[in-house]
Scaffold this active site. Structure first.
Site, PDB file in Angstrom:
ATOM      1  N   VAL A 157      43.428  47.394  32.486  1.00  0.00           N
ATOM      2  CA  VAL A 157      44.612  46.554  32.608  1.00  0.00           C
ATOM      3  C   VAL A 157      44.253  45.096  32.377  1.00  0.00           C
ATOM      4  O   VAL A 157      43.322  44.576  33.017  1.00  0.00           O
ATOM      5  CB  VAL A 157      45.204  46.697  34.037  1.00  0.00           C
ATOM      6  N   THR A 196      40.321  40.708  38.452  1.00  0.00           N
ATOM      7  CA  THR A 196      41.094  39.562  37.958  1.00  0.00           C
ATOM      8  C   THR A 196      40.840  38.394  38.902  1.00  0.00           C
ATOM      9  O   THR A 196      40.254  38.563  39.971  1.00  0.00           O
ATOM     10  CB  THR A 196      42.603  39.836  37.975  1.00  0.00           C
ATOM     11  N   VAL A 225      32.239  37.634  47.611  1.00  0.00           N
ATOM     12  CA  VAL A 225      31.330  36.598  48.128  1.00  0.00           C
ATOM     13  C   VAL A 225      29.913  36.917  47.633  1.00  0.00           C
ATOM     14  O   VAL A 225      29.450  38.062  47.781  1.00  0.00           O
ATOM     15  CB  VAL A 225      31.290  36.597  49.675  1.00  0.00           C
ATOM     16  N   GLY A 276      29.274  26.552  30.857  1.00  0.00           N
ATOM     17  CA  GLY A 276      30.194  27.592  31.352  1.00  0.00           C
ATOM     18  C   GLY A 276      29.992  27.912  32.825  1.00  0.00           C
ATOM     19  O   GLY A 276      30.412  28.965  33.296  1.00  0.00           O
ATOM     20  N   GLU A 318      34.642  26.081  36.589  1.00  0.00           N
ATOM     21  CA  GLU A 318      36.005  26.474  36.228  1.00  0.00           C
ATOM     22  C   GLU A 318      36.441  25.538  35.092  1.00  0.00           C
ATOM     23  O   GLU A 318      35.865  24.446  34.936  1.00  0.00           O
ATOM     24  CB  GLU A 318      36.935  26.277  37.436  1.00  0.00           C
ATOM     25  N   ASP A 360      37.061  27.258  46.956  1.00  0.00           N
ATOM     26  CA  ASP A 360      36.475  28.555  46.684  1.00  0.00           C
ATOM     27  C   ASP A 360      35.472  28.928  47.780  1.00  0.00           C
ATOM     28  O   ASP A 360      35.438  30.068  48.263  1.00  0.00           O
ATOM     29  CB  ASP A 360      35.796  28.459  45.305  1.00  0.00           C
ATOM     30  N   LYS A 371      35.525  31.975  50.581  1.00  0.00           N
ATOM     31  CA  LYS A 371      34.406  32.899  50.802  1.00  0.00           C
ATOM     32  C   LYS A 371      34.032  32.941  52.282  1.00  0.00           C
ATOM     33  O   LYS A 371      33.759  34.011  52.839  1.00  0.00           O
ATOM     34  CB  LYS A 371      33.194  32.495  49.960  1.00  0.00           C
TER      35      LYS A 371
END
Ligand code: ADP
Ligand code: ASP
Ligand code: MG
Length: 781
Positions: free
Chosen positions: A465, A516, A570, A625, A628, A639, A643
């Site tokens: 998906v 995702t 995490v 990379g 974000e 973020d 966690k």
């Protein structure tokens, strides 16, 4: 207009008690205009066949006995079910018909099909009379008035018009199965078990919504449930496999039952008239369910080797003999497996083109997903030698494997083969959502993991998906070829369609793996739970959602005995969740948990020594990379806060996100505007970091972006932010990009338990998701 066709087989009409049950089912499940197709009661057709054989052999004694058997059975039913004038009338008609049969016997004018038709005619008359007696407006039909055939071919257009014109829309229409008429009005039959076919023909002609085949088993099983108690009932089977099973001679459905349904959405179910509340088997369109495994037995077969078979000849012969022939093509030579009673006629027909290869053999056929057939074939052959059965002709066909034997496969042997070949049928369906960096690697790694997973449970990836498109195959996607399949077959979908498909998936276990980063997708979790799906998330949103929502999800999952794993949310593949769960399960109590939980911030802080400006490092990390798309999302610390919340909840703490104090790794004013706009103000970021770094350096310390949770005497303190740590602290020596988790507990008081390693990266994260999947697979049975 008819909405439903109900079909009751002989097994549902074998005694007065069964007629009572059938009438109750009709009262409960039908409305005026519906159609009820009936077969001959019990074994009546077999008895009529005996009468025909007696006629062929001119055996009058036998005929007298058989007729009296038929009379007694019918009289018994009529006496028990009908009363008053009705009873007298029906008894009288029976006598007249039997007298006529006897007369034709003596005169030598008996016709086979017309003789066999009596069974169905008696059933239709008796059932409709009984229904009328109960006050139901029922009408008995002789199908010869409705179905016409020419040279063995039904005239569908004519029949459809005839049915639409004649079938009553304000009565229950009780129609004989199994029979039709030719253009001269002579009786023709549709072959043994042909009433199933009659039912779907009427369904097609009348455009009904549903056909319900009521029989004496609860549906279609993995093998005959009357012989093998371990046979497994399937809630859904696909039309192609049902068709194949029937073509291999299984009695539960007639070989032609499926053909009238072709191209329609008419629902077909097989249910038990003995237990009308039990859920039956639905025969669904191809793609509507996974392929199943079945074993069906064959008795008294001959194998005829045919050197040349003309086009259409096989179909023509099947029509003539009213039976399906198993045709095996081996390098252009045909081997026909035929019921023994037809082989003389066939040999005569083929003349010098054919020879008898095997005579009076038995055996079984295994219907299974194509990919598994070869393995099954080997197991079957081993099974046969374990049972000391003598193997004869065998053939690996499309979707099935046929093995003939000298001996008949009795119930014990069938049970043994069923256990050996089908074993535990439990399967896990996997849905992978999110095919970004990690998702792609996860699917690629799947092929290597399969053998390991299959030691615990048979497993299939049924859906891949992405946000807009989905590749779905309930029979399983070949993960080695998934890109090609995606290019060809991925389709746009809505969340409701995804949920409906998951709810329909007929696997014993299902898991949605969420790789995702979508909050919207995570909000579907409660609905995944309702569709009985286990969950594995790399996504952090559900684990950090508002407490009430989170707890209600956990509760739903627990009630349904579903698991939720989120090891990679995490520390990527690092086993921090395992370690925390393990400590608690073994009686320890965690007092502090702290460390560096962000790979990006770890890289930035460990690389920063005051030489290069912090913003330069940040831009470099972005280029590599590591960040974000908008690096402020990393710098905000949100973020890391999520966690820490996930781990805190893992420790049983009822915290909300805002209970964790958060200070960002940037000045507050940098949070405004777009990233592009911020680029000009990066000097402020450099000042922000440099001031703190200089201060730390003066104290022989370095800066780390730290998450810290303390639980002391029931008091919880949780915060995330920049801290200065002494150079001998484990956090100070952290290689750039690594995560570190330091756990203090009753058992690890002064010297904390440390878990350290790469906390990001597609390979380790994908492997961490596999670790969750493996964990799940080992716990299912
Ligand atoms: P009906 O009289 O209702 O037409 P049949 O006797 O023709 O019923 O077919 C039902 C019988 O099929 C069951 O009683 C069962 O013994 C047999 N059977 C064989 N294989 C299967 C199977 N895989 N699933 C269900 N029934 C099966
Ligand atoms: N009475 C027929 C038979 O026994 C047809 C049917 O039962 O479907 O074969
Ligand atoms: Mg039948």
């Amino acid at each position: 207009m008819a909405k439903v066709v109900h079909k009751f087989g002989g097994s549902s009409l074998s005694s007065a008690a069964r007629y009572y049950a059938v009438a109750n089912i009709i009262l409960a499940h039908s409305q005026v205009g519906d159609i009820v197709v009936v077969s001959a009661a019990g074994k009546t057709t077999d008895t009529l066949v005996k009468l025909w054989q007696a006629f062929e052999q001119q055996d009058q004694h036998c005929a007298v006995d058989v007729i009296s058997l038929l009379r007694n059975h019918q009289q018994e039913l009529i006496q028990e079910l009908l009363s008053g004038e009705n009873k007298a009338l029906v008894l009288n008609l029976l006598e007249q018909e039997l007298a006529q049969v006897w007369q034709e016997f003596e005169q030598g004018s008996l016709q086979e099909a017309a003789l066999l038709a009596h069974g169905e005619l008696w059933s239709a008359r008796l059932l409709s009379s009984y229904l009328q007696q109960l006050g139901v407006e029922a009408l008995a039909w002789d199908a010869r008035q409705l179905l016409c055939a020419q040279q063995g071919q039904l005239l569908h257009r004519v029949n459809e018009q005839q049915c639409q014109r004649l079938i009553s829309s304000d009565k229950i229409n009780v129609i004989t199965g199994f029979i039709a008429a030719d253009q001269r009005g002579q009786t023709v039959t549709l072959g043994r078990n042909g009433s199933d076919y009659s039912a779907t023909l009427f369904a097609r002609y009348m455009g009904v919504d549903e056909v319900c085949i009521w029989t004496d088993t609860q549906g279609v099983f993995s093998t005959d449930p009357r012989k093998v108690s371990a046979a497994q009932k399937y809630h859904k089977i696909c039309r192609a496999q049902a068709q194949l099973l029937a073509a291999l001679g299984n009695p539960v459905l007639h070989a032609k039952t499926l053909s009238p349904l072709h191209g329609t959405d008419i629902k077909l179910t097989v249910r038990s008239s003995y237990d009308s509340d039990a859920v039956g088997t639905e025969v669904v369109r191809e793609g509507g369910c996974k392929h199943k495994h079945f074993i069906t037995t064959l008795t008294q077969q001959d194998v005829i080797k045919v050197l040349r078979l003309e086009q259409g000849e096989l179909e023509q012969l099947q029509r003539k003999l009213q039976t399906s022939l198993i045709a095996c093509d081996l390098d252009g030579i045909w081997y026909l497996v035929v019921p023994q009673q037809h082989s003389a006629e066939l040999l005569h027909y083929f003349a010098e083109r054919a020879q008898l290869l095997e005579s009076n053999v038995n055996g079984f056929a295994l219907v299974a997903p194509q990919r598994e057939l070869e393995k099954c074939q080997q197991q079957a052959q081993q099974g046969l030698s374990e049972l000391n059965l003598n193997a004869r002709f065998s053939y690996l066909g499309e979707g099935y494997f046929l093995q003939l034997t000298d001996e008949e496969i009795d119930a014990d042997s069938l049970g043994y083969l069923h256990q050996r070949l089908l074993g535990s049928q439990r399967q896990l369906a996997v849905v992978v959502a999110g095919l970004g960096n990690v998702g792609e690697v996860f699917v690629t790694q799947f092929a290597q993991q399969l053998a390991r997973l299959r030691q615990h449970i048979e497993i299939k990836v049924v859906a891949l998906v992405r946000s807009e498109n989905m590749l779905y195959d309930p029979c399983g996607i070949d993960t080695e070829q998934w890109q090609a399949a995606w290019e060809q077959d991925a389709q746009p979908y809505t969340n409701n369609e995804l949920l409906a498909r998951l709810a329909q998936l007929d696997y014993e276990h299902k898991v949605v793996i969420d790789i995702t980063a979508s909050e919207v997708f995570s909000q579907l979790y409660p609905q995944f739970a309702k569709a009985d799906c286990h969950l594995i998330s790399a996504n952090k949103y559900a684990g950090t959602a508002p407490l009430a929502w989170y707890q209600s999800l956990k509760q739903d999952l627990a009630q349904r005995n579903l698991q939720w794993r989120y090891n990679t949310s995490v520390g990527a593949g690092l086993p921090i969740n395992f370690a925390l769960a393990d400590l608690q399960n073994s009686g320890d109590r965690v007092t502090r948990l702290q460390g560096v939980f962000s790979g990006t911030l770890s890289w930035l802080c460990s690389r920063y020594d005051g030489g290069t400006a912090f913003s330069q490092l940040l831009l470099k990390a972005q280029e590599l990379g590591f960040t974000e798309p908008d690096p402020r999302e990393d710098l905000s610390g949100r973020d890391v806060q999520r966690k820490l919340l996930i781990l805190a909840r893992e420790l049983g703490l009822e915290l909300e996100l805002d209970d964790i104090e958060l200070s960002a790794l940037m000045p507050a004013q940098l949070a405004k505007g777009t990233w592009q706009e911020c680029l000009e103000d990066l000097g402020e970021l450099d000042d922000f970091v440099a001031t703190r770094a200089q201060q730390a350096k003066a104290e022989q310390k370095v800066l780390r972006y730290n998450a810290d949770l303390r639980i002391e005497q029931g008091k919880v303190e949780a915060k995330v932010g920049l801290v200065a740590v002494p150079t001998n602290d484990p956090l100070a020596g952290l290689p750039p990009g690594d995560n570190i988790f330091v756990v203090n507990s009753n058992w690890y008081q002064d010297n904390g338990l440390v878990i350290q390693g790469p906390g990001a990266g597609k390979e380790v994260t994908a492997a961490g998701v596999h670790s969750d999947l493996y964990w799940l697979a080992t716990r299912l049975n």
